[in-house]
Write a protein that holds these residues in place. Structure first.
Motif, PDB file in Angstrom:
ATOM      1  N   ALA A 168       0.878  -1.180   0.035  1.00 23.81           N
ATOM      2  CA  ALA A 168       0.053   0.050  -0.071  1.00 23.81           C
ATOM      3  C   ALA A 168       0.975   1.358  -0.032  1.00 23.81           C
ATOM      4  CB  ALA A 168      -0.873   0.108   1.165  1.00 23.81           C
ATOM      5  N   GLU A 169       0.205   2.219  -0.280  1.00 18.69           N
ATOM      6  CA  GLU A 169       1.012   3.887  -0.303  1.00 18.69           C
ATOM      7  C   GLU A 169       0.501   4.452   0.941  1.00 18.69           C
ATOM      8  OE1 GLU A 169       1.962   1.880  -3.594  1.00 18.69           O
ATOM      9  OE2 GLU A 169      -0.312   2.414  -3.148  1.00 18.69           O
ATOM     10  N   LEU A 170       1.382   4.894   1.822  1.00 18.09           N
ATOM     11  CA  LEU A 170       0.893   5.696   2.750  1.00 18.09           C
ATOM     12  C   LEU A 170       1.490   7.132   2.842  1.00 18.09           C
ATOM     13  CD1 LEU A 170       0.014   6.186   6.235  1.00 18.09           C
ATOM     14  CD2 LEU A 170       2.639   5.296   6.562  1.00 18.09           C
ATOM     15  N   THR A 171       0.794   8.009   2.664  1.00 13.00           N
ATOM     16  CA  THR A 171       1.309   9.265   2.494  1.00 13.00           C
ATOM     17  C   THR A 171       1.147  10.059   3.735  1.00 13.00           C
ATOM     18  OG1 THR A 171       0.684   9.290   0.288  1.00 13.00           O
ATOM     19  CG2 THR A 171       0.984  11.557   1.047  1.00 13.00           C
ATOM     20  N   ILE A 172       2.094  10.820   3.991  1.00  8.99           N
ATOM     21  CA  ILE A 172       2.219  11.552   5.370  1.00  8.99           C
ATOM     22  C   ILE A 172       2.830  13.148   5.048  1.00  8.99           C
ATOM     23  CG2 ILE A 172       3.125  11.812   7.903  1.00  8.99           C
ATOM     24  CD1 ILE A 172       3.877   8.982   7.429  1.00  8.99           C
ATOM     25  N   ALA A 173       1.708  13.776   5.670  1.00  9.41           N
ATOM     26  CA  ALA A 173       2.167  15.432   5.025  1.00  9.41           C
ATOM     27  C   ALA A 173       2.748  15.576   3.743  1.00  9.41           C
ATOM     28  CB  ALA A 173       3.062  15.947   5.954  1.00  9.41           C
ATOM     29  N   GLY A 174       2.029  14.845   2.584  1.00  8.10           N
ATOM     30  CA  GLY A 174       2.458  14.942   1.182  1.00  8.10           C
ATOM     31  C   GLY A 174       3.587  14.141   0.768  1.00  8.10           C
ATOM     32  N   GLN A 175       4.323  13.223   1.898  1.00 12.94           N
ATOM     33  CA  GLN A 175       5.175  12.519   1.204  1.00 12.94           C
ATOM     34  C   GLN A 175       4.660  11.186   1.186  1.00 12.94           C
ATOM     35  OE1 GLN A 175       8.764  12.651   3.723  1.00 12.94           O
ATOM     36  NE2 GLN A 175       9.929  11.249   2.240  1.00 12.94           N
ATOM     37  N   THR A 176       5.050  10.326   0.323  1.00 14.41           N
ATOM     38  CA  THR A 176       4.387   9.073   0.041  1.00 14.41           C
ATOM     39  C   THR A 176       5.299   7.917   0.292  1.00 14.41           C
ATOM     40  OG1 THR A 176       2.849   9.775  -1.578  1.00 14.41           O
ATOM     41  CG2 THR A 176       3.289   7.402  -1.540  1.00 14.41           C
ATOM     42  N   HIS A 177       5.077   6.722   0.949  1.00 15.33           N
ATOM     43  CA  HIS A 177       6.036   5.760   1.303  1.00 15.33           C
ATOM     44  C   HIS A 177       5.103   4.401   0.773  1.00 15.33           C
ATOM     45  CE1 HIS A 177       8.189   8.497   4.155  1.00 15.33           C
ATOM     46  NE2 HIS A 177       7.174   8.850   4.502  1.00 15.33           N
ATOM     47  N   LEU A 178       6.084   3.489   0.255  1.00 13.69           N
ATOM     48  CA  LEU A 178       5.545   2.342  -0.042  1.00 13.69           C
ATOM     49  C   LEU A 178       5.542   1.300   1.057  1.00 13.69           C
ATOM     50  CD1 LEU A 178       4.591   0.119  -2.291  1.00 13.69           C
ATOM     51  CD2 LEU A 178       6.999  -0.261  -2.710  1.00 13.69           C
ATOM     52  N   LEU A 179       4.401   0.810   1.357  1.00  8.57           N
ATOM     53  CA  LEU A 179       4.483  -0.127   2.591  1.00  8.57           C
ATOM     54  C   LEU A 179       4.359  -1.794   1.956  1.00  8.57           C
ATOM     55  CD1 LEU A 179       1.686   1.405   4.900  1.00  8.57           C
ATOM     56  CD2 LEU A 179       4.276   1.860   4.959  1.00  8.57           C
ATOM     57  N   PHE A 180       5.232  -2.478   2.625  1.00 12.33           N
ATOM     58  CA  PHE A 180       5.105  -3.853   2.238  1.00 12.33           C
ATOM     59  C   PHE A 180       5.460  -4.767   3.516  1.00 12.33           C
ATOM     60  CE2 PHE A 180       9.087  -1.788   1.470  1.00 12.33           C
ATOM     61  CZ  PHE A 180      10.097  -2.576   2.138  1.00 12.33           C
ATOM     62  N   PRO A 181       5.597  -6.021   3.302  1.00 14.62           N
ATOM     63  CA  PRO A 181       5.589  -6.904   4.482  1.00 14.62           C
ATOM     64  C   PRO A 181       6.778  -6.593   5.360  1.00 14.62           C
ATOM     65  CG  PRO A 181       4.740  -8.290   2.631  1.00 14.62           C
ATOM     66  CD  PRO A 181       5.138  -6.957   2.277  1.00 14.62           C
ATOM     67  N   GLY A 182       6.473  -6.230   6.671  1.00 14.88           N
ATOM     68  CA  GLY A 182       7.467  -5.826   7.630  1.00 14.88           C
ATOM     69  C   GLY A 182       7.693  -4.106   7.720  1.00 14.88           C
ATOM     70  N   SER A 183       6.836  -3.396   6.814  1.00 12.54           N
ATOM     71  CA  SER A 183       6.702  -2.179   7.123  1.00 12.54           C
ATOM     72  C   SER A 183       6.134  -1.720   8.384  1.00 12.54           C
ATOM     73  CB  SER A 183       6.011  -1.512   5.880  1.00 12.54           C
ATOM     74  OG  SER A 183       6.862  -1.411   4.785  1.00 12.54           O
ATOM     75  N   TYR A 184       6.917  -0.662   9.055  1.00  9.90           N
ATOM     76  CA  TYR A 184       6.340  -0.064  10.084  1.00  9.90           C
ATOM     77  C   TYR A 184       6.151   1.332  10.138  1.00  9.90           C
ATOM     78  CZ  TYR A 184       6.814   0.734  15.461  1.00  9.90           C
ATOM     79  OH  TYR A 184       6.545   0.999  16.740  1.00  9.90           O
ATOM     80  N   ALA A 185       5.045   2.060  10.515  1.00  7.06           N
ATOM     81  CA  ALA A 185       4.811   3.086  10.479  1.00  7.06           C
ATOM     82  C   ALA A 185       4.605   4.033  11.796  1.00  7.06           C
ATOM     83  CB  ALA A 185       3.912   3.822   9.541  1.00  7.06           C
ATOM     84  N   TYR A 186       5.058   5.103  12.369  1.00  6.52           N
ATOM     85  CA  TYR A 186       4.628   5.548  13.676  1.00  6.52           C
ATOM     86  C   TYR A 186       3.909   7.091  13.177  1.00  6.52           C
ATOM     87  CZ  TYR A 186       4.328   8.440  17.710  1.00  6.52           C
ATOM     88  OH  TYR A 186       4.051   9.077  18.825  1.00  6.52           O
ATOM     89  N   LEU A 187       2.891   7.237  13.440  1.00  2.00           N
ATOM     90  CA  LEU A 187       1.805   8.372  13.419  1.00  2.00           C
ATOM     91  C   LEU A 187       1.541   8.958  14.536  1.00  2.00           C
ATOM     92  CD1 LEU A 187      -0.282   6.349  10.679  1.00  2.00           C
ATOM     93  CD2 LEU A 187       1.775   7.865  10.141  1.00  2.00           C
TER      94      LEU A 187
END
Length: 273
Positions: free
Chosen positions: A99-118
Protein backbone atom coordinates in the motif's frame (compact mmCIF):
# COMPACT_ATOMS: atom_id res chain seq x y z
CA UNK A 1 12.03 -11.59 8.49
CA UNK A 2 8.53 -11.37 7.01
CA UNK A 3 6.97 -14.79 7.66
CA UNK A 4 3.95 -13.20 9.37
CA UNK A 5 0.57 -14.83 9.83
CA UNK A 6 -2.23 -13.08 7.92
CA UNK A 7 -5.93 -13.76 8.65
CA UNK A 8 -8.15 -14.51 5.66
CA UNK A 9 -11.64 -14.62 7.16
CA UNK A 10 -14.07 -17.15 5.74
CA UNK A 11 -16.31 -19.42 7.81
CA UNK A 12 -15.81 -22.96 9.11
CA UNK A 13 -18.06 -25.67 7.69
CA UNK A 14 -21.32 -26.58 9.43
CA UNK A 15 -19.68 -29.90 10.37
CA UNK A 16 -16.97 -28.23 12.46
CA UNK A 17 -16.86 -28.69 16.23
CA UNK A 18 -17.47 -25.62 18.38
CA UNK A 19 -14.61 -26.41 20.77
CA UNK A 20 -11.92 -23.71 20.60
CA UNK A 21 -9.31 -21.98 22.76
CA UNK A 22 -11.04 -18.58 23.08
CA UNK A 23 -11.23 -17.35 26.66
CA UNK A 24 -11.94 -14.05 28.40
CA UNK A 25 -11.08 -13.69 32.08
CA UNK A 26 -10.84 -10.76 34.48
CA UNK A 27 -7.07 -10.52 33.84
CA UNK A 28 -6.48 -11.68 30.25
CA UNK A 29 -8.12 -12.75 27.01
CA UNK A 30 -7.00 -15.18 24.33
CA UNK A 31 -8.51 -14.59 20.89
CA UNK A 32 -7.51 -17.52 18.65
CA UNK A 33 -6.98 -17.06 14.95
CA UNK A 34 -10.08 -19.18 14.27
CA UNK A 35 -12.32 -16.40 15.59
CA UNK A 36 -11.20 -13.96 12.88
CA UNK A 37 -14.06 -14.76 10.51
CA UNK A 38 -16.01 -12.72 7.98
CA UNK A 39 -18.91 -12.13 10.37
CA UNK A 40 -16.65 -10.64 13.06
CA UNK A 41 -15.31 -7.84 10.86
CA UNK A 42 -16.31 -4.18 11.02
CA UNK A 43 -16.11 -1.15 8.73
CA UNK A 44 -15.07 2.47 9.34
CA UNK A 45 -16.45 5.77 8.05
CA UNK A 46 -14.43 7.50 5.31
CA UNK A 47 -12.78 4.27 4.18
CA UNK A 48 -13.41 2.28 1.00
CA UNK A 49 -12.49 -1.33 0.34
CA UNK A 50 -11.49 -1.96 3.95
CA UNK A 51 -12.67 -4.34 6.63
CA UNK A 52 -11.12 -4.87 10.03
CA UNK A 53 -11.09 -7.12 13.03
CA UNK A 54 -11.13 -5.25 16.34
CA UNK A 55 -9.08 -7.42 18.69
CA UNK A 56 -8.65 -4.93 21.56
CA UNK A 57 -10.41 -1.77 22.71
CA UNK A 58 -10.39 0.17 25.98
CA UNK A 59 -12.72 -1.43 28.53
CA UNK A 60 -13.37 -0.06 32.01
CA UNK A 61 -11.94 -2.38 34.65
CA UNK A 62 -9.82 -4.29 32.15
CA UNK A 63 -7.26 -2.89 29.70
CA UNK A 64 -7.87 0.82 29.15
CA UNK A 65 -5.06 2.44 27.17
CA UNK A 66 -5.26 1.20 23.56
CA UNK A 67 -7.13 -0.30 20.64
CA UNK A 68 -5.77 -2.84 18.18
CA UNK A 69 -7.21 -3.52 14.71
CA UNK A 70 -6.22 -5.91 11.95
CA UNK A 71 -7.18 -4.10 8.74
CA UNK A 72 -7.53 -5.71 5.32
CA UNK A 73 -7.38 -3.19 2.46
CA UNK A 74 -8.66 -4.43 -0.90
CA UNK A 75 -7.16 -3.38 -4.24
CA UNK A 76 -8.36 0.15 -4.92
CA UNK A 77 -9.28 0.71 -1.28
CA UNK A 78 -8.05 3.35 1.09
CA UNK A 79 -8.89 6.54 2.96
CA UNK A 80 -8.12 10.24 2.80
CA UNK A 81 -9.52 10.73 6.31
CA UNK A 82 -8.47 7.57 8.17
CA UNK A 83 -8.39 8.83 11.77
CA UNK A 84 -11.25 10.74 13.37
CA UNK A 85 -9.62 11.33 16.77
CA UNK A 86 -7.06 14.14 16.94
CA UNK A 87 -5.60 12.73 20.18
CA UNK A 88 -4.84 9.30 18.69
CA UNK A 89 -1.31 8.29 17.80
CA UNK A 90 -0.85 5.09 15.84
CA UNK A 91 1.49 2.37 14.67
CA UNK A 92 0.86 0.56 11.40
CA UNK A 93 2.62 -2.77 10.83
CA UNK A 94 2.16 -4.55 7.51
CA UNK A 95 1.95 -8.36 7.38
CA UNK A 96 0.99 -8.91 3.73
CA UNK A 97 0.54 -7.03 0.48
CA UNK A 98 1.46 -3.47 -0.48
CA UNK A 99 0.00 0.00 0.00
CA UNK A 100 0.98 3.66 -0.28
CA UNK A 101 1.06 5.68 2.93
CA UNK A 102 1.22 9.45 2.50
CA UNK A 103 2.31 11.59 5.45
CA UNK A 104 2.15 15.37 5.06
CA UNK A 105 2.49 15.03 1.28
CA UNK A 106 5.31 12.46 1.26
CA UNK A 107 4.42 8.97 -0.01
CA UNK A 108 5.96 5.76 1.33
CA UNK A 109 5.52 2.28 -0.16
CA UNK A 110 4.45 -0.19 2.51
CA UNK A 111 5.16 -3.92 2.18
CA UNK A 112 5.45 -6.87 4.59
CA UNK A 113 7.56 -5.79 7.55
CA UNK A 114 6.89 -2.06 7.07
CA UNK A 115 6.35 -0.10 10.29
CA UNK A 116 4.95 3.43 10.49
CA UNK A 117 4.62 5.65 13.55
CA UNK A 118 1.96 8.37 13.22
CA UNK A 119 1.84 10.99 16.01
CA UNK A 120 -1.47 12.41 17.17
CA UNK A 121 -2.78 14.98 14.71
CA UNK A 122 -0.72 13.70 11.77
CA UNK A 123 -2.09 14.36 8.28
CA UNK A 124 -1.97 10.93 6.63
CA UNK A 125 -3.73 8.93 3.95
CA UNK A 126 -3.42 5.36 2.72
CA UNK A 127 -4.28 3.61 -0.56
CA UNK A 128 -3.85 0.16 -2.05
CA UNK A 129 -3.01 0.70 -5.72
CA UNK A 130 -1.94 -2.92 -6.19
CA UNK A 131 -3.69 -6.09 -7.37
CA UNK A 132 -3.78 -7.97 -4.05
CA UNK A 133 -5.10 -7.13 -0.57
CA UNK A 134 -2.85 -5.44 1.99
CA UNK A 135 -3.23 -6.49 5.63
CA UNK A 136 -1.82 -4.42 8.45
CA UNK A 137 -2.03 -4.04 12.21
CA UNK A 138 -3.26 -0.65 13.39
CA UNK A 139 -2.56 0.10 17.06
CA UNK A 140 -3.94 3.34 18.53
CA UNK A 141 -3.39 5.14 21.83
CA UNK A 142 -4.34 8.62 23.04
CA UNK A 143 -1.06 10.50 23.34
CA UNK A 144 -0.19 11.85 26.80
CA UNK A 145 1.69 15.11 26.25
CA UNK A 146 4.31 16.34 28.73
CA UNK A 147 5.13 20.05 29.17
CA UNK A 148 8.63 20.81 27.89
CA UNK A 149 8.95 17.60 25.84
CA UNK A 150 8.20 17.75 22.13
CA UNK A 151 5.94 15.06 20.72
CA UNK A 152 7.64 12.41 18.54
CA UNK A 153 7.90 12.92 14.81
CA UNK A 154 6.32 10.54 12.27
CA UNK A 155 8.56 7.94 10.65
CA UNK A 156 8.39 4.90 8.37
CA UNK A 157 10.90 2.07 8.63
CA UNK A 158 11.23 -1.66 8.00
CA UNK A 159 11.55 -4.62 10.31
CA UNK A 160 14.80 -5.54 8.56
CA UNK A 161 16.28 -2.15 9.50
CA UNK A 162 15.23 -2.21 13.16
CA UNK A 163 17.58 -3.01 16.04
CA UNK A 164 17.29 -6.49 17.58
CA UNK A 165 18.75 -6.78 21.07
CA UNK A 166 19.22 -10.06 22.93
CA UNK A 167 17.96 -10.13 26.49
CA UNK A 168 20.87 -10.36 28.97
CA UNK A 169 22.16 -13.86 29.63
CA UNK A 170 19.99 -15.54 26.99
CA UNK A 171 22.58 -15.93 24.19
CA UNK A 172 19.95 -14.80 21.72
CA UNK A 173 17.26 -17.30 22.72
CA UNK A 174 15.08 -14.31 23.72
CA UNK A 175 15.41 -10.98 21.94
CA UNK A 176 13.44 -7.83 21.13
CA UNK A 177 13.26 -6.00 17.81
CA UNK A 178 12.83 -2.32 18.69
CA UNK A 179 11.57 0.43 16.39
CA UNK A 180 11.90 3.24 18.97
CA UNK A 181 14.77 4.06 21.33
CA UNK A 182 13.52 2.81 24.73
CA UNK A 183 15.17 5.79 26.48
CA UNK A 184 13.20 8.34 24.41
CA UNK A 185 10.55 9.50 26.89
CA UNK A 186 8.73 11.50 24.21
CA UNK A 187 7.15 8.15 23.33
CA UNK A 188 4.45 6.90 25.69
CA UNK A 189 3.92 3.56 23.95
CA UNK A 190 6.18 0.94 22.44
CA UNK A 191 5.23 -1.51 19.71
CA UNK A 192 8.03 -4.05 19.33
CA UNK A 193 8.55 -7.58 18.06
CA UNK A 194 9.58 -10.16 20.65
CA UNK A 195 11.54 -13.16 19.36
CA UNK A 196 12.25 -16.59 20.86
CA UNK A 197 14.28 -19.44 19.45
CA UNK A 198 12.83 -22.91 20.04
CA UNK A 199 13.18 -23.66 23.74
CA UNK A 200 13.62 -20.00 24.67
CA UNK A 201 11.73 -18.83 27.71
CA UNK A 202 10.69 -15.90 29.83
CA UNK A 203 12.20 -17.39 32.99
CA UNK A 204 10.12 -15.53 35.57
CA UNK A 205 6.53 -14.41 36.04
CA UNK A 206 6.50 -10.86 34.67
CA UNK A 207 4.04 -8.83 36.76
CA UNK A 208 3.96 -5.15 35.89
CA UNK A 209 1.85 -2.04 35.31
CA UNK A 210 2.09 -2.09 31.50
CA UNK A 211 -0.90 -3.33 29.56
CA UNK A 212 -0.17 -5.67 26.68
CA UNK A 213 -1.48 -6.77 23.33
CA UNK A 214 0.48 -9.72 21.89
CA UNK A 215 -0.26 -10.88 18.35
CA UNK A 216 1.59 -14.06 17.40
CA UNK A 217 3.29 -13.50 14.04
CA UNK A 218 5.06 -16.85 13.81
CA UNK A 219 5.49 -20.17 15.61
CA UNK A 220 3.92 -21.57 18.75
CA UNK A 221 4.45 -21.56 22.51
CA UNK A 222 2.95 -22.39 25.85
CA UNK A 223 2.12 -19.10 27.59
CA UNK A 224 1.48 -18.60 31.30
CA UNK A 225 -1.28 -16.03 31.87
CA UNK A 226 -2.18 -15.38 35.51
CA UNK A 227 -2.80 -18.91 36.89
CA UNK A 228 -3.25 -20.68 33.56
CA UNK A 229 -1.01 -22.24 30.91
CA UNK A 230 -2.39 -21.79 27.39
CA UNK A 231 -1.14 -22.98 24.02
CA UNK A 232 -0.84 -20.25 21.38
CA UNK A 233 0.21 -20.26 17.73
CA UNK A 234 0.62 -17.90 14.79
CA UNK A 235 -2.50 -15.78 14.35
CA UNK A 236 -3.56 -15.88 18.01
CA UNK A 237 -3.90 -12.74 20.13
CA UNK A 238 -3.34 -12.29 23.86
CA UNK A 239 -4.75 -9.24 25.61
CA UNK A 240 -3.46 -8.54 29.13
CA UNK A 241 -4.55 -6.00 31.69
CA UNK A 242 -2.03 -4.37 34.03
CA UNK A 243 -0.30 -6.67 36.55
CA UNK A 244 -1.42 -9.91 34.87
CA UNK A 245 1.42 -12.40 35.61
CA UNK A 246 2.96 -13.76 32.41
CA UNK A 247 5.74 -16.02 31.15
CA UNK A 248 6.26 -18.47 28.29
CA UNK A 249 8.13 -21.44 26.84
CA UNK A 250 8.68 -21.31 23.07
CA UNK A 251 8.01 -24.46 21.10
CA UNK A 252 9.42 -25.37 17.74
CA UNK A 253 10.41 -26.28 15.17
CA UNK A 254 10.89 -22.62 14.19
CA UNK A 255 11.04 -19.29 16.02
CA UNK A 256 8.18 -17.94 18.11
CA UNK A 257 7.58 -14.23 17.48
CA UNK A 258 4.90 -11.72 18.41
CA UNK A 259 4.02 -8.07 17.93
CA UNK A 260 3.85 -6.46 21.38
CA UNK A 261 2.14 -3.27 22.57
CA UNK A 262 2.83 -1.69 25.95
CA UNK A 263 2.25 1.72 27.54
CA UNK A 264 5.37 3.34 29.02
CA UNK A 265 7.12 6.48 30.28
CA UNK A 266 4.31 8.38 32.01
CA UNK A 267 3.11 9.14 35.54
CA UNK A 268 0.20 7.06 36.73
CA UNK A 269 -3.10 9.03 36.86
CA UNK A 270 -4.23 9.40 40.47
CA UNK A 271 -7.93 9.64 39.72
CA UNK A 272 -10.06 6.95 38.19
CA UNK A 273 -11.11 7.61 34.63
Amino acid sequence: MTDHYTPTGGLPPQTALLTDRAVFTDSYAVIPKGTLRDITTSLLPHWTGMRMWVIARPMTGFSETFSHYIAELSPGGGSTAPEGDATAQAVLFVVSGHAELTIAGQTHLLFPGSYAYLPAGTDWTIANDHDAPCTFHWIRKAYVAVPGIAAPRPFVTQEADATTVAMPGTEGAWSTTRFVDPTDVAHDMHVNIVNFLPGGTIPFMETHVMEHGLYVLQGKAVYRLNRDWVEVEAGDYMWLRAFCPQACYAGGPGPFRYLLYKDVNRHMPLTLR
